[in-house]
Design a protein around this motif. Structure first.
Motif, PDB file in Angstrom:
ATOM      1  N   MET A  49       3.571  16.542 -30.128  1.00 52.17           N
ATOM      2  CA  MET A  49       2.245  16.428 -30.942  1.00 52.17           C
ATOM      3  C   MET A  49       2.477  18.117 -30.625  1.00 52.17           C
ATOM      4  SD  MET A  49       0.391  13.276 -28.651  1.00 52.17           S
ATOM      5  CE  MET A  49      -0.711  14.082 -29.713  1.00 52.17           C
ATOM      6  N   ALA A  50       2.960  18.785 -29.463  1.00 49.15           N
ATOM      7  CA  ALA A  50       1.863  19.754 -29.799  1.00 49.15           C
ATOM      8  C   ALA A  50       3.021  21.094 -30.515  1.00 49.15           C
ATOM      9  CB  ALA A  50       2.604  21.088 -28.070  1.00 49.15           C
ATOM     10  N   GLU A  51       4.110  20.185 -30.757  1.00 45.71           N
ATOM     11  CA  GLU A  51       5.147  21.194 -32.161  1.00 45.71           C
ATOM     12  C   GLU A  51       6.039  22.040 -31.096  1.00 45.71           C
ATOM     13  OE1 GLU A  51       3.462  21.900 -35.997  1.00 45.71           O
ATOM     14  OE2 GLU A  51       2.651  20.200 -35.995  1.00 45.71           O
ATOM     15  N   LEU A  52       6.445  21.523 -29.735  1.00 41.22           N
ATOM     16  CA  LEU A  52       7.693  22.574 -28.922  1.00 41.22           C
ATOM     17  C   LEU A  52       8.762  22.753 -29.887  1.00 41.22           C
ATOM     18  CD1 LEU A  52       5.494  22.605 -25.487  1.00 41.22           C
ATOM     19  CD2 LEU A  52       5.029  23.985 -27.544  1.00 41.22           C
ATOM     20  N   PRO A  53       9.593  23.539 -29.310  1.00 42.59           N
ATOM     21  CA  PRO A  53      10.683  22.902 -29.493  1.00 42.59           C
ATOM     22  C   PRO A  53      11.354  22.072 -28.765  1.00 42.59           C
ATOM     23  CG  PRO A  53      10.616  25.465 -28.902  1.00 42.59           C
ATOM     24  CD  PRO A  53       9.041  24.961 -29.229  1.00 42.59           C
ATOM     25  N   GLN A  54      12.625  21.165 -29.270  1.00 41.61           N
ATOM     26  CA  GLN A  54      12.933  20.453 -27.894  1.00 41.61           C
ATOM     27  C   GLN A  54      14.410  20.062 -27.662  1.00 41.61           C
ATOM     28  OE1 GLN A  54      11.322  15.783 -28.271  1.00 41.61           O
ATOM     29  NE2 GLN A  54       9.768  17.834 -29.992  1.00 41.61           N
ATOM     30  N   PHE A  55      14.663  19.246 -26.613  1.00 42.99           N
ATOM     31  CA  PHE A  55      16.179  18.340 -27.256  1.00 42.99           C
ATOM     32  C   PHE A  55      15.937  17.354 -28.291  1.00 42.99           C
ATOM     33  CE2 PHE A  55      16.330  19.662 -22.875  1.00 42.99           C
ATOM     34  CZ  PHE A  55      17.372  20.925 -22.577  1.00 42.99           C
ATOM     35  N   ARG A  56      17.279  17.210 -28.617  1.00 40.45           N
ATOM     36  CA  ARG A  56      17.117  16.127 -29.327  1.00 40.45           C
ATOM     37  C   ARG A  56      17.585  14.784 -28.708  1.00 40.45           C
ATOM     38  NH1 ARG A  56      22.928  18.081 -32.288  1.00 40.45           N
ATOM     39  NH2 ARG A  56      23.249  17.883 -29.929  1.00 40.45           N
ATOM     40  N   PRO A  57      16.928  13.191 -28.928  1.00 46.06           N
ATOM     41  CA  PRO A  57      16.587  12.087 -27.680  1.00 46.06           C
ATOM     42  C   PRO A  57      17.944  11.986 -27.254  1.00 46.06           C
ATOM     43  CG  PRO A  57      15.925  11.818 -30.138  1.00 46.06           C
ATOM     44  CD  PRO A  57      17.040  13.028 -30.042  1.00 46.06           C
ATOM     45  N   LEU A  58      19.485  12.211 -27.866  1.00 40.66           N
ATOM     46  CA  LEU A  58      20.429  11.839 -27.052  1.00 40.66           C
ATOM     47  C   LEU A  58      20.918  12.604 -25.768  1.00 40.66           C
ATOM     48  CD1 LEU A  58      22.606  10.208 -29.501  1.00 40.66           C
ATOM     49  CD2 LEU A  58      21.189   8.863 -27.917  1.00 40.66           C
ATOM     50  N   ASP A  59      20.583  14.144 -25.938  1.00 43.18           N
ATOM     51  CA  ASP A  59      20.348  15.597 -25.142  1.00 43.18           C
ATOM     52  C   ASP A  59      19.756  14.902 -23.984  1.00 43.18           C
ATOM     53  OD1 ASP A  59      22.216  16.353 -27.217  1.00 43.18           O
ATOM     54  OD2 ASP A  59      20.430  17.810 -28.010  1.00 43.18           O
ATOM     55  N   TRP A  60      18.441  14.296 -24.345  1.00 39.10           N
ATOM     56  CA  TRP A  60      17.522  14.099 -22.552  1.00 39.10           C
ATOM     57  C   TRP A  60      18.253  12.578 -21.761  1.00 39.10           C
ATOM     58  CZ3 TRP A  60      14.609  10.349 -22.781  1.00 39.10           C
ATOM     59  CH2 TRP A  60      13.615   9.929 -23.919  1.00 39.10           C
ATOM     60  N   VAL A  61      19.263  12.579 -22.664  1.00 36.18           N
ATOM     61  CA  VAL A  61      18.728  10.838 -21.795  1.00 36.18           C
ATOM     62  C   VAL A  61      20.747  11.034 -21.720  1.00 36.18           C
ATOM     63  CG1 VAL A  61      20.199   8.581 -22.749  1.00 36.18           C
ATOM     64  CG2 VAL A  61      18.026   8.916 -23.902  1.00 36.18           C
ATOM     65  N   ARG A  62      21.323  11.992 -22.264  1.00 39.38           N
ATOM     66  CA  ARG A  62      22.545  12.203 -21.749  1.00 39.38           C
ATOM     67  C   ARG A  62      22.325  13.314 -19.995  1.00 39.38           C
ATOM     68  NH1 ARG A  62      25.514  14.508 -25.630  1.00 39.38           N
ATOM     69  NH2 ARG A  62      24.512  16.229 -25.211  1.00 39.38           N
ATOM     70  N   SER A  63      21.484  13.659 -20.577  1.00 35.23           N
ATOM     71  CA  SER A  63      21.325  15.341 -19.381  1.00 35.23           C
ATOM     72  C   SER A  63      20.380  13.842 -18.228  1.00 35.23           C
ATOM     73  CB  SER A  63      19.873  16.109 -19.192  1.00 35.23           C
ATOM     74  OG  SER A  63      20.295  16.528 -20.601  1.00 35.23           O
ATOM     75  N   ILE A  64      19.760  12.656 -18.372  1.00 38.20           N
ATOM     76  CA  ILE A  64      19.399  12.386 -16.829  1.00 38.20           C
ATOM     77  C   ILE A  64      20.537  10.975 -17.028  1.00 38.20           C
ATOM     78  CG2 ILE A  64      17.744   9.994 -17.145  1.00 38.20           C
ATOM     79  CD1 ILE A  64      16.642  12.773 -16.958  1.00 38.20           C
ATOM     80  N   MET A  65      21.140  10.649 -17.855  1.00 35.79           N
ATOM     81  CA  MET A  65      22.733   9.691 -16.897  1.00 35.79           C
ATOM     82  C   MET A  65      23.256  10.211 -15.762  1.00 35.79           C
ATOM     83  SD  MET A  65      21.361   7.136 -17.822  1.00 35.79           S
ATOM     84  CE  MET A  65      22.693   6.458 -17.446  1.00 35.79           C
ATOM     85  N   GLN A  66      23.470  11.621 -16.153  1.00 37.21           N
ATOM     86  CA  GLN A  66      24.525  12.674 -15.702  1.00 37.21           C
ATOM     87  C   GLN A  66      23.692  12.988 -14.141  1.00 37.21           C
ATOM     88  OE1 GLN A  66      25.698  16.429 -18.166  1.00 37.21           O
ATOM     89  NE2 GLN A  66      26.603  15.064 -19.484  1.00 37.21           N
ATOM     90  N   LEU A  67      22.836  13.008 -14.299  1.00 40.05           N
ATOM     91  CA  LEU A  67      21.550  12.907 -12.535  1.00 40.05           C
ATOM     92  C   LEU A  67      21.970  11.929 -12.190  1.00 40.05           C
ATOM     93  CD1 LEU A  67      18.585  14.948 -13.757  1.00 40.05           C
ATOM     94  CD2 LEU A  67      20.712  16.024 -12.150  1.00 40.05           C
TER      95      LEU A  67
END
Length: 69
Positions: A49-67
């Protein structure tokens, strides 16, 4: 209506409705996974909503799964 705003309302509704069921599980891993994914989804929606740069959806899902593993 803005799709991001609709998604925020849905996420808040899911939080209110599903919190008692998640807490009844009494599994720290399940509780952490639910709140982790919920908060990440909420923050990504706010960033969109704030138009900030962000990860692609699969990138953040992969990051959480690694944690979690």
């Amino acid at each position: 209506m803005n799709w991001s705003l609709l998604l925020l309302f849905i996420l808040l509704f899911v939080l209110v409705v599903k919190t008692p069921a998640v807490l009844r599980l009494r599994s720290a891993r399940d509780i952490a996974a639910f709140y982790g994914f919920w908060s990440l989804s909420f923050l990504v929606t706010l960033a969109d909503m704030a138009e900030l740069p962000q990860f692609r959806p699969l990138d953040w899902v992969r990051s959480i799964m690694q944690l979690l593993s």
